[in-house]
Design an enzyme around this catalytic site. Structure first.
Site, short mmCIF file in Angstrom:
data_model
loop_
_atom_site.label_atom_id
_atom_site.label_comp_id
_atom_site.label_asym_id
_atom_site.label_seq_id
_atom_site.Cartn_x
_atom_site.Cartn_y
_atom_site.Cartn_z
N ARG A 126 9.37 -0.55 20.34
CA ARG A 126 10.09 -1.67 19.74
C ARG A 126 10.12 -1.44 18.24
NH1 ARG A 126 7.44 -5.91 17.76
NH2 ARG A 126 5.73 -5.85 19.26
N HIS A 137 8.47 -8.46 17.19
CA HIS A 137 8.42 -9.04 18.53
C HIS A 137 9.54 -10.06 18.70
CE1 HIS A 137 6.88 -10.71 22.25
NE2 HIS A 137 6.83 -11.90 21.69
N TYR A 174 0.16 -5.54 12.35
CA TYR A 174 -0.59 -4.92 13.43
C TYR A 174 -0.19 -3.47 13.71
CZ TYR A 174 3.49 -6.73 16.00
OH TYR A 174 4.78 -7.04 16.41
#
Length: 379
Positions: free
Chosen positions: A278, A282, A291
């Protein structure tokens, strides 16, 4: 006492090794984002995956270019407040377009909230696809007409629905296959395991495609599961498994087409893990820099699935500059149409909240509908 019987078969297959995924992801290219590449062209390969014909690859390219531009436009609309949120699929176009192209029009697709590109690739009106994210309705398109279930936000709850529908269609004598899209995080949910168990027992004609993009929101794959590959989760349930380079559009299409047609022919369910990434957040409310590192994201951007497919097509003389410009122009016109139509205020129908809840309206729902009508009349 007689001799203890020995079982030499697993399900319908005499060779148990056929149930195991390839040790490295199947790919038609020479590099892979995770590991050494499985060479799908070798005659010694365990399973044959014929490379898709040129026309299929060109169709995939056009749909991937269009899908990315649509996805970018939807992200912009979310930032403008036209959508409540948008879970982008930037970098996962090969998986979503491959899933759509591997199915017949009579097959069923079971998408998640991140699979809008798969829906538009299946021919669903983009504004109807985005209706859910605008908050106008639970589902903006007709699932029966498009043979596409509503987008599922709860992780993996739709996987059992796919297995059940596939089994039901087979009982009716249809050769329908169901394909369920799930993420890597969904494979840790109980619903996912129940779905695989159900599909394995029923030998249902269903394919589960895991888009392993490395993170379940912010939780990395390494902290979710200790298995060598998520694909191995199928073996314990009697589900044939494979893993594929999810950024290699040709490999994704080849493996999924094989899985779908094998399931259609009575071979039972498949679990395919696509290794992808990705490249965006998100959702439009996420900050992925909290992260994951910029270096990690940069390495995967070098394996952009659209760029990989385009370079491969150009190397083979199948794609010209004019072809690429035409695909980009088509995508831009598509995005402009979406932008213009979503700029219009939606036609709201509050009473529709009570539709399709039960086959026959219940008294207490009728009372609630009447109460809502009275309140709206007083406004």
């Amino acid at each position: 006492m007689g001799d203890t019987p020995t079982h030499t078969t697993v399900g319908n297959h005499a060779d148990p090794s056929l149930w195991l995924p390839s040790q490295v992801p199947v790919s038609f290219r020479s590099t892979n984002g995770n590991a050494e590449t499985f060479d799908a062209t070798q005659e010694s390969r365990r399973r044959p995956y014929p490379e898709p014909p040129a026309e299929s690859l060109l169709t995939a390219y056009r749909k991937m270019v269009l899908g990315r531009r649509f996805d970018e436009q939807a992200t912009s609309l979310a930032r403008q407040g036209r959508l409540a949120v948008h879970p982008a699929s930037l970098g996962q176009e090969a998986c979503q377009v491959g899933a759509a192209l591997a199915l017949r029009a009579t097959d069923w697709l079971f998408p998640t909230y991140r699979d809008a590109v798969a829906l538009v690739s299946r021919g669903i009106d983009p504004v109807e696809v985005l209706t859910l994210l605008r908050g106008d309705a639970h589902c903006g398109y007709d699932p029966v007409r498009h043979r596409t279930a509503p987008q599922c936000t709860p992780l993996a709850t739709h996987a059992a629905h796919a297995a059940g529908l596939a089994h039901g269609e087979r009982l009716k004598g249809a050769d329908t296959v169901a394909l369920a899209l799930v993420g890597d995080g969904a494979t840790s949910e109980g619903d996912f395991h129940e779905a695989l168990n159900l599909a394995g027992v029923l030998k249902a004609p269903v394919v589960f495609l895991v888009q392993n993009n490395g993170y379940a929101i912010s939780v990395p794959r390494s902290e979710q599961c200790a298995a060598l590959s998520l694909a191995y989760k199928g073996v314990g349930y009697g589900v044939r498994a494979e893993q594929v380079d999810g950024n290699d559009a040709a490999a994704v299409l080849a493996v999924l087409t094989t899985a779908v047609e094998d399931a259609r022919a009575g071979g039972g369910p498949w679990l395919v893990e696509a290794h992808t990434y990705r490249m965006g957040p998100h959702t439009s409310a996420d900050d992925p820099s909290r992260y994951r590192t910029a270096a990690e994201a940069g390495r995967w951007r070098e394996r952009d699935p659209i760029a990989l497919l385009e370079s491969g097509l150009r190397e083979r003389g199948l794609l010209s500059d004019a072809d690429a410009k035409a695909a980009a122009a088509e995508a831009e016109a598509y995005a402009a149409d979406v932008r213009a139509r979503l700029a219009e205020e939606p036609e709201l129908a509050p009473h529709a909240l009570f539709d399709h809840v039960f086959a026959a309206p219940l008294p207490h729902l009728a009372g609630q509908r009447a109460s809502l009508r009275a309140r709206l009349e007083d406004c």
